[in-house]
Write a protein that holds these residues in place. Structure first.
Motif, PDB file in Angstrom:
ATOM      1  N   ARG A 223       0.827  -1.211   0.000  1.00 26.49           N
ATOM      2  CA  ARG A 223       0.000   0.000   0.000  1.00 26.49           C
ATOM      3  C   ARG A 223       0.856   1.254   0.000  1.00 26.49           C
ATOM      4  N   ARG A 224       1.872   1.243   0.831  1.00 29.26           N
ATOM      5  CA  ARG A 224       2.718   2.429   0.937  1.00 29.26           C
ATOM      6  C   ARG A 224       3.475   2.710  -0.359  1.00 29.26           C
ATOM      7  N   SER A 225       3.871   1.648  -1.033  1.00 26.50           N
ATOM      8  CA  SER A 225       4.623   1.817  -2.281  1.00 26.50           C
ATOM      9  C   SER A 225       3.712   1.865  -3.509  1.00 26.50           C
ATOM     10  N   ARG A 226       2.399   1.673  -3.241  1.00 26.50           N
ATOM     11  CA  ARG A 226       1.412   1.687  -4.324  1.00 26.50           C
ATOM     12  C   ARG A 226       1.761   0.680  -5.419  1.00 26.50           C
ATOM     13  N   ARG A 227       2.053  -0.517  -4.972  1.00 29.50           N
ATOM     14  CA  ARG A 227       2.405  -1.581  -5.899  1.00 29.50           C
ATOM     15  C   ARG A 227       1.437  -2.748  -5.726  1.00 29.50           C
ATOM     16  N   GLY A 228       1.375  -3.561  -6.732  1.00 26.91           N
ATOM     17  CA  GLY A 228       0.579  -4.767  -6.626  1.00 26.91           C
ATOM     18  C   GLY A 228       1.219  -5.735  -5.651  1.00 26.91           C
ATOM     19  N   LEU A 229       0.390  -6.475  -4.935  1.00 26.38           N
ATOM     20  CA  LEU A 229       0.885  -7.385  -3.906  1.00 26.38           C
ATOM     21  C   LEU A 229       1.805  -8.454  -4.500  1.00 26.38           C
ATOM     22  N   THR A 230       1.382  -9.043  -5.601  1.00 21.31           N
ATOM     23  CA  THR A 230       2.178 -10.110  -6.214  1.00 21.31           C
ATOM     24  C   THR A 230       3.491  -9.574  -6.767  1.00 21.31           C
ATOM     25  N   ASP A 231       3.467  -8.403  -7.403  1.00 17.65           N
ATOM     26  CA  ASP A 231       4.700  -7.829  -7.954  1.00 17.65           C
ATOM     27  C   ASP A 231       5.700  -7.531  -6.848  1.00 17.65           C
ATOM     28  N   LEU A 232       5.222  -6.951  -5.762  1.00 20.75           N
ATOM     29  CA  LEU A 232       6.117  -6.660  -4.644  1.00 20.75           C
ATOM     30  C   LEU A 232       6.651  -7.948  -4.043  1.00 20.75           C
ATOM     31  N   ALA A 233       5.783  -8.935  -3.871  1.00 14.67           N
ATOM     32  CA  ALA A 233       6.216 -10.209  -3.296  1.00 14.67           C
ATOM     33  C   ALA A 233       7.310 -10.842  -4.151  1.00 14.67           C
ATOM     34  N   ALA A 234       7.160 -10.779  -5.479  1.00 15.74           N
ATOM     35  CA  ALA A 234       8.163 -11.356  -6.371  1.00 15.74           C
ATOM     36  C   ALA A 234       9.507 -10.654  -6.206  1.00 15.74           C
ATOM     37  N   ASP A 235       9.474  -9.316  -6.051  1.00 13.97           N
ATOM     38  CA  ASP A 235      10.725  -8.575  -5.878  1.00 13.97           C
ATOM     39  C   ASP A 235      11.371  -8.878  -4.539  1.00 13.97           C
ATOM     40  N   ILE A 236      10.568  -9.071  -3.514  1.00 13.66           N
ATOM     41  CA  ILE A 236      11.121  -9.408  -2.190  1.00 13.66           C
ATOM     42  C   ILE A 236      11.781 -10.784  -2.223  1.00 13.66           C
ATOM     43  N   VAL A 237      11.104 -11.738  -2.851  1.00 16.14           N
ATOM     44  CA  VAL A 237      11.664 -13.094  -2.951  1.00 16.14           C
ATOM     45  C   VAL A 237      12.964 -13.075  -3.752  1.00 16.14           C
ATOM     46  N   ALA A 238      13.026 -12.255  -4.795  1.00 14.61           N
ATOM     47  CA  ALA A 238      14.215 -12.182  -5.656  1.00 14.61           C
ATOM     48  C   ALA A 238      15.282 -11.261  -5.078  1.00 14.61           C
ATOM     49  N   ARG A 239      15.024 -10.703  -3.916  1.00 16.57           N
ATOM     50  CA  ARG A 239      15.958  -9.808  -3.230  1.00 16.57           C
ATOM     51  C   ARG A 239      16.191  -8.511  -4.010  1.00 16.57           C
ATOM     52  N   ARG A 240      15.226  -8.125  -4.824  1.00 15.69           N
ATOM     53  CA  ARG A 240      15.338  -6.862  -5.548  1.00 15.69           C
ATOM     54  C   ARG A 240      14.822  -5.685  -4.724  1.00 15.69           C
ATOM     55  N   VAL A 241      14.069  -5.987  -3.676  1.00 15.68           N
ATOM     56  CA  VAL A 241      13.488  -4.962  -2.803  1.00 15.68           C
ATOM     57  C   VAL A 241      13.722  -5.372  -1.357  1.00 15.68           C
ATOM     58  N   GLU A 242      14.093  -4.407  -0.556  1.00 20.69           N
ATOM     59  CA  GLU A 242      14.265  -4.666   0.865  1.00 20.69           C
ATOM     60  C   GLU A 242      12.914  -4.619   1.576  1.00 20.69           C
ATOM     61  N   VAL A 243      12.797  -5.410   2.603  1.00 24.65           N
ATOM     62  CA  VAL A 243      11.568  -5.418   3.392  1.00 24.65           C
ATOM     63  C   VAL A 243      11.563  -4.194   4.287  1.00 24.65           C
ATOM     64  N   ASP A 244      10.464  -3.431   4.256  1.00 22.54           N
ATOM     65  CA  ASP A 244      10.352  -2.250   5.122  1.00 22.54           C
ATOM     66  C   ASP A 244      10.307  -2.661   6.580  1.00 22.54           C
ATOM     67  N   ARG A 245      10.912  -1.829   7.393  1.00 17.22           N
ATOM     68  CA  ARG A 245      10.703  -1.997   8.820  1.00 17.22           C
ATOM     69  C   ARG A 245       9.319  -1.497   9.168  1.00 17.22           C
ATOM     70  N   GLU A 246       8.736  -2.065  10.201  1.00 19.18           N
ATOM     71  CA  GLU A 246       7.404  -1.645  10.602  1.00 19.18           C
ATOM     72  C   GLU A 246       7.401  -0.199  11.013  1.00 19.18           C
ATOM     73  N   PRO A 247       6.547   0.654  10.403  1.00 19.70           N
ATOM     74  CA  PRO A 247       6.502   2.080  10.749  1.00 19.70           C
ATOM     75  C   PRO A 247       6.197   2.255  12.239  1.00 19.70           C
ATOM     76  N   PRO A 248       6.938   3.124  12.920  1.00 14.58           N
ATOM     77  CA  PRO A 248       6.699   3.345  14.343  1.00 14.58           C
ATOM     78  C   PRO A 248       5.284   3.840  14.605  1.00 14.58           C
ATOM     79  N   GLY A 249       4.714   3.398  15.716  1.00 16.80           N
ATOM     80  CA  GLY A 249       3.377   3.849  16.120  1.00 16.80           C
ATOM     81  C   GLY A 249       2.264   3.168  15.386  1.00 16.80           C
ATOM     82  N   ARG A 250       2.557   2.127  14.547  1.00 18.09           N
ATOM     83  CA  ARG A 250       1.496   1.432  13.808  1.00 18.09           C
ATOM     84  C   ARG A 250       1.658  -0.068  13.975  1.00 18.09           C
ATOM     85  N   PRO A 251       1.476  -0.535  15.197  1.00 18.54           N
ATOM     86  CA  PRO A 251       1.657  -1.954  15.436  1.00 18.54           C
ATOM     87  C   PRO A 251       0.593  -2.768  14.709  1.00 18.54           C
ATOM     88  N   ARG A 252       0.973  -3.991  14.350  1.00 20.86           N
ATOM     89  CA  ARG A 252       0.050  -4.895  13.663  1.00 20.86           C
ATOM     90  C   ARG A 252      -0.461  -5.942  14.647  1.00 20.86           C
TER      91      ARG A 252
END
Length: 252
Positions: A223-252
């Motif tokens: 949502r924050r990067s305004r990307r499709g879920l599958t496209d982002l997931a593919a980049d994370i798996v391929a190590r093309r994108v770093e995983v964001d740290r959880e934004p402070p003050g917004r616990p899940r």
């Protein structure tokens, strides 16, 4: 236009008619090209029946009409004119789902735009038979003669039988294509699901969180990067994108 000499003799007509029915029936269980099939059907009609040319006008499944096959160029051009003028026996047949017979076009007043063009093209009569299955009509088989004459009842019945089987073939082709689309969509969905599960695993490992939290983080980053879920997931798996740290003050 086809010539009388081009037609099969009476002795071989029944065999040819049976062969044509078998050929059409084969399309229900084998791969085939629907345009090639209907082109063959239009040629067979000229050989089998007391007509000089034949063509097929078919609903394209998207609200439009197309001249899908014809035995010669004059017929194709006349049917294209009929579509453009929105006037003629073939369209009437398609809209009413009933056969339309015009044994003498010189005496016809039903189609004021079509008739002069047909006569100028050298046609004296036209007979249209619906391509229909139960309540669904997908087109019309159109039979033309150069001289004004009736279509024999036996010819009309046999031609309607061919049209009925052709209808089933057309509808099956559409179902097969629709099923192929559904299958492709399903395969894409399954592939996406695998990629997302892999990305969840990567996030869970890197952030030391459970899989539910990893999924929420993946969704949040998408949502924050305004990307499709599958496209982002593919980049994370391929190590093309770093995983964001959880934004402070917004616990899940």
């Amino acid at each position: 236009m086809g010539q009388p000499g081009d037609r099969v003799s009476h002795e071989t007509r029944e065999g040819t008619l049976v062969d044509t029915f078998v050929r059409l029936a084969d399309t229900l269980v084998a791969d085939y090209d629907v345009v090639e099939l209907l082109t063959e059907l239009s040629s067979k009609c000229v050989a089998l029946f007391a007509v000089d040319t034949a063509g097929l006008l078919v609903d394209d499944g998207r609200g439009g009409l197309s001249v899908l096959a014809s035995s010669d160029e004059d017929t194709r051009l006349l049917e294209l004119f009929e579509l453009q003028a929105d006037d003629g026996p073939c369209l009437e047949c398609l809209r009413t789902s009933r056969p339309v017979f015009a044994a003498d076009l010189r005496r016809e007043s039903r189609w004021p735009r079509f008739v002069p063009r047909a006569l100028a093209s050298g046609f004296g009569s036209v007979h249209a038979l619906p391509l229909r299955l139960r309540e669904q009509t997908v087109g019309a088989l159109n039979l033309f003669t150069s001289a004004a004459r009736e279509l024999p009842v036996s010819d009309a019945r046999a031609a309607q039988g061919l049209a009925d089987i052709a209808t089933i073939s057309i509808l099956q082709d559409r179902r097969d294509r629709a099923q192929s689309t559904v299958t492709a969509q399903l395969q894409h969905a399954l592939h996406s699901r695998v990629i997302i599960e892999q990305a969840k695993g990567v996030i869970a490992e890197r952030a030391a969180v459970d899989m539910s939290t990893a999924f929420e983080r993946l969704r949040g980053q998408a949502r924050r990067s305004r990307r499709g879920l599958t496209d982002l997931a593919a980049d994370i798996v391929a190590r093309r994108v770093e995983v964001d740290r959880e934004p402070p003050g917004r616990p899940r």
